[in-house]
Write an enzyme that holds these catalytic residues in place. Structure first.
Site, PDB file in Angstrom:
ATOM      1  N   SER A 191       8.559   2.908   2.043  1.00  0.00           N
ATOM      2  CA  SER A 191       8.835   1.630   2.481  1.00  0.00           C
ATOM      3  C   SER A 191      10.451   1.660   2.949  1.00  0.00           C
ATOM      4  O   SER A 191      11.133   2.393   1.983  1.00  0.00           O
ATOM      5  CB  SER A 191       8.428   0.498   1.549  1.00  0.00           C
ATOM      6  N   TYR A 210       7.609  -3.515  -6.387  1.00  0.00           N
ATOM      7  CA  TYR A 210       7.404  -2.755  -5.310  1.00  0.00           C
ATOM      8  C   TYR A 210       8.438  -1.966  -4.873  1.00  0.00           C
ATOM      9  O   TYR A 210       8.332  -0.690  -4.454  1.00  0.00           O
ATOM     10  CB  TYR A 210       7.132  -3.631  -3.934  1.00  0.00           C
TER      11      TYR A 210
END
Length: 257
Positions: free
Chosen positions: A144, A157
């Site tokens: 990501s 995350y």
């Protein structure tokens, strides 16, 4: 000059997280190109629906929870028995949960880490013996843009995706002598069931099919990194590279009161 497609016309590709979002869009694109796919995700129904869009000989549906090592190992055995090897693995399965530091929850952090990091590691362990027997094999992992910069509420995350990037980039060095290429995907915001839950603005968001097109090109060309949208990912990377005091001042403004 057009870049060469390094995937065999009948390539055998394992896609995790294929039941929705980016994984489903990638699967649909690759099936239209005639590739043979192993479709994995926690829910069988959407996997079956994707498989039904192609001839039965083109798909193998293996529902599983990637945090369950025994289940992932069993899937590897089934793939070996069905197709003998893999030419590529797209390890896309993951989750996103945001931390509220006022009510710190270690259970949330553990769940994100076990899914995004250990789940990925389980799939790598099952994939590598199959890739070693594949044709010009490629291991692709979805990270990501959040891996590039510590952002508010993204403690779990972002840390999990930074771990994914570090792990895969390190693994690249060890797999190169074995003839296995490695690719890391750095998406920005993509329209998926996960991002539908976000309660903040998502600049430069792209739809899942656009994301899948980038990933397909990365697969076929064996790109070492796949970044989209490029300008947004570059901005996040630049933010992460700023001096700490300036980066903290900017990211502090993102914290909700």
């Amino acid at each position: 000059m057009a870049k060469t497609n390094r995937l065999p016309a009948d390539a055998r590709i394992w896609i995790t997280g294929a039941s929705s979002g980016i994984g489903a869009a990638v699967a649909q694109r690759l099936l239209r190109q005639g590739y043979r796919l192993v479709l994995s995700g926690r829910r069988r129904e959407p996997l079956d629906a994707i498989a039904q869009t192609a001839p039965a000989s083109q798909t193998l549906v293996l529902p599983l929870d990637i945090t369950d090592l025994a289940a992932v190992q069993a899937a590897g055995t089934q793939i070996q028995q069905h197709w003998g090897a893999l030419d590529a693995a797209v390890l896309n399965a993951g989750t996103c949960e945001y931390l509220d530091a006022r009510q710190f929850d270690s259970t949330l952090v553990r769940h994100v880490m076990e899914t995004n990091v250990m789940g990925l590691v389980h799939c790598i362990e099952a994939s590598l013996p199959l890739l070693r027997q594949g044709r010009d094999p490629l291991l692709m992992a979805v990270s990501s843009a959040a891996a590039y910069c510590p952002l508010p509420r993204a403690e779990a995350y972002g840390a999990s995706k930074a771990a994914v990037s570090h792990f895969i980039e390190s693994l690249r060095n060890d797999l190169s002598p074995q003839g296995i290429d490695v690719s890391v995907v750095y998406p920005g915001f993509v329209e998926t069931p996960l991002t539908e839950r976000n309660d903040f603005a998502m600049p430069m968001q792209v739809d899942a099919d656009t994301a899948a097109a980038h990933i397909q090109r990365g697969l076929e060309q064996h790109r070492r990194q796949v970044r989209f949208p490029g300008f947004f990912v570059a901005l996040v990377q630049a933010l992460g590279a700023l001096p700490l005091s300036l980066r903290f001042w900017l990211t502090r403004k993102m914290v909700r009161s």
